[in-house]
Design a protein around this motif. Structure first.
Motif, PDB file in Angstrom:
ATOM      1  N   GLU A  44       0.668  -1.725  -0.080  1.00 31.56           N
ATOM      2  CA  GLU A  44       0.286  -0.117  -0.176  1.00 31.56           C
ATOM      3  C   GLU A  44       1.154   1.282  -0.024  1.00 31.56           C
ATOM      4  O   GLU A  44       0.070   2.027  -0.778  1.00 31.56           O
ATOM      5  CB  GLU A  44      -0.651   0.041   0.722  1.00 31.56           C
ATOM      6  CG  GLU A  44      -1.762  -1.268   1.227  1.00 31.56           C
ATOM      7  CD  GLU A  44      -2.834  -0.767   2.723  1.00 31.56           C
ATOM      8  OE1 GLU A  44      -2.816   0.320   3.269  1.00 31.56           O
ATOM      9  OE2 GLU A  44      -3.164  -2.276   3.079  1.00 31.56           O
ATOM     10  N   LYS A  45       1.923   1.358   0.547  1.00 28.27           N
ATOM     11  CA  LYS A  45       2.888   2.311   0.852  1.00 28.27           C
ATOM     12  C   LYS A  45       3.229   2.455  -0.388  1.00 28.27           C
ATOM     13  O   LYS A  45       3.791   3.945  -0.985  1.00 28.27           O
ATOM     14  CB  LYS A  45       3.715   2.515   2.112  1.00 28.27           C
ATOM     15  CG  LYS A  45       4.581   3.333   2.498  1.00 28.27           C
ATOM     16  CD  LYS A  45       3.794   4.447   3.298  1.00 28.27           C
ATOM     17  CE  LYS A  45       4.508   5.745   3.605  1.00 28.27           C
ATOM     18  NZ  LYS A  45       3.973   6.333   4.324  1.00 28.27           N
ATOM     19  N   VAL A  46       3.943   1.674  -1.051  1.00 28.62           N
ATOM     20  CA  VAL A  46       4.831   1.742  -2.617  1.00 28.62           C
ATOM     21  C   VAL A  46       3.129   2.173  -3.253  1.00 28.62           C
ATOM     22  O   VAL A  46       3.662   3.223  -4.069  1.00 28.62           O
ATOM     23  CB  VAL A  46       5.375   0.263  -3.031  1.00 28.62           C
ATOM     24  CG1 VAL A  46       5.546   0.242  -4.522  1.00 28.62           C
ATOM     25  CG2 VAL A  46       6.276   0.191  -2.642  1.00 28.62           C
ATOM     26  N   GLU A  47       1.999   1.631  -3.073  1.00 27.37           N
ATOM     27  CA  GLU A  47       1.629   2.167  -4.755  1.00 27.37           C
ATOM     28  C   GLU A  47       1.226   3.630  -4.578  1.00 27.37           C
ATOM     29  O   GLU A  47       1.060   4.513  -4.900  1.00 27.37           O
ATOM     30  CB  GLU A  47      -0.113   2.123  -4.000  1.00 27.37           C
ATOM     31  CG  GLU A  47      -1.096   2.311  -5.235  1.00 27.37           C
ATOM     32  CD  GLU A  47      -1.982   0.799  -5.529  1.00 27.37           C
ATOM     33  OE1 GLU A  47      -3.476   1.960  -5.528  1.00 27.37           O
ATOM     34  OE2 GLU A  47      -1.800   0.321  -5.109  1.00 27.37           O
ATOM     35  N   GLU A  48       1.327   4.390  -2.800  1.00 28.08           N
ATOM     36  CA  GLU A  48       0.801   5.278  -2.364  1.00 28.08           C
ATOM     37  C   GLU A  48       1.764   6.602  -2.658  1.00 28.08           C
ATOM     38  O   GLU A  48       1.339   7.941  -3.436  1.00 28.08           O
ATOM     39  CB  GLU A  48       0.159   5.864  -0.620  1.00 28.08           C
ATOM     40  CG  GLU A  48      -0.702   5.278   0.210  1.00 28.08           C
ATOM     41  CD  GLU A  48      -0.385   4.735   1.765  1.00 28.08           C
ATOM     42  OE1 GLU A  48       0.483   5.450   2.238  1.00 28.08           O
ATOM     43  OE2 GLU A  48      -1.625   4.499   2.011  1.00 28.08           O
ATOM     44  N   ARG A  49       3.363   5.977  -2.635  1.00 30.41           N
ATOM     45  CA  ARG A  49       4.398   7.173  -2.767  1.00 30.41           C
ATOM     46  C   ARG A  49       4.463   7.004  -4.236  1.00 30.41           C
ATOM     47  O   ARG A  49       4.192   7.815  -5.365  1.00 30.41           O
ATOM     48  CB  ARG A  49       5.748   6.021  -2.290  1.00 30.41           C
ATOM     49  CG  ARG A  49       6.099   6.094  -0.798  1.00 30.41           C
ATOM     50  CD  ARG A  49       7.097   5.759  -0.779  1.00 30.41           C
ATOM     51  NE  ARG A  49       7.044   5.970   0.602  1.00 30.41           N
ATOM     52  CZ  ARG A  49       8.236   5.044   1.793  1.00 30.41           C
ATOM     53  NH1 ARG A  49       7.957   3.749   1.035  1.00 30.41           N
ATOM     54  NH2 ARG A  49       7.897   5.743   3.220  1.00 30.41           N
ATOM     55  N   ASN A  50       4.052   5.714  -5.451  1.00 30.06           N
ATOM     56  CA  ASN A  50       4.409   6.182  -7.566  1.00 30.06           C
ATOM     57  C   ASN A  50       3.070   6.732  -6.737  1.00 30.06           C
ATOM     58  O   ASN A  50       3.351   7.770  -8.395  1.00 30.06           O
ATOM     59  CB  ASN A  50       3.377   4.844  -7.521  1.00 30.06           C
ATOM     60  CG  ASN A  50       5.477   3.758  -7.433  1.00 30.06           C
ATOM     61  OD1 ASN A  50       6.382   4.363  -6.749  1.00 30.06           O
ATOM     62  ND2 ASN A  50       5.052   2.523  -7.691  1.00 30.06           N
TER      63      ASN A  50
END
Length: 62
Positions: A44-50
Motif C-alpha cells: 500500500e505504501k509503495v502504491e501511495e508513493r508511486n
C-alpha cells in the motif's frame, strides 16, 4: 550503525508474509519497517508513493 535489528520488520514480496530481520534474502523484501503492522502495509505504501511521484509537478516532464 547499530547491529541491533530487533525492531526491523520486512515484507517478503515472494511469500506475502511479514518477517523479522533474520528472514529471507534482501532481494525479496521491502523494508525495514518499525513494526509488523507497518511492514504488512508495504505494498500500500509503495502504491501511495508511486501515485504521489506520478502527480508531482517537479518530476512530471511529459
Amino acid at each position: 550503525m547499530s547491529d541491533d535489528h530487533s525492531n526491523e520488520w520486512y515484507y517478503n514480496t515472494r511469500t506475502g508474509q511479514v518477517e523479522p530481520y533474520s528472514g529471507a534474502k534482501s532481494a525479496d523484501r521491502l523494508g525495514p519497517y518499525n513494526s509488523p503492522e507497518e511492514a504488512a502495509r508495504a505494498l500500500e505504501k509503495v502504491e501511495e508513493r508511486n501515485e504521489a511521484w506520478d502527480n508531482d509537478p517537479k518530476w512530471n516532464d511529459d
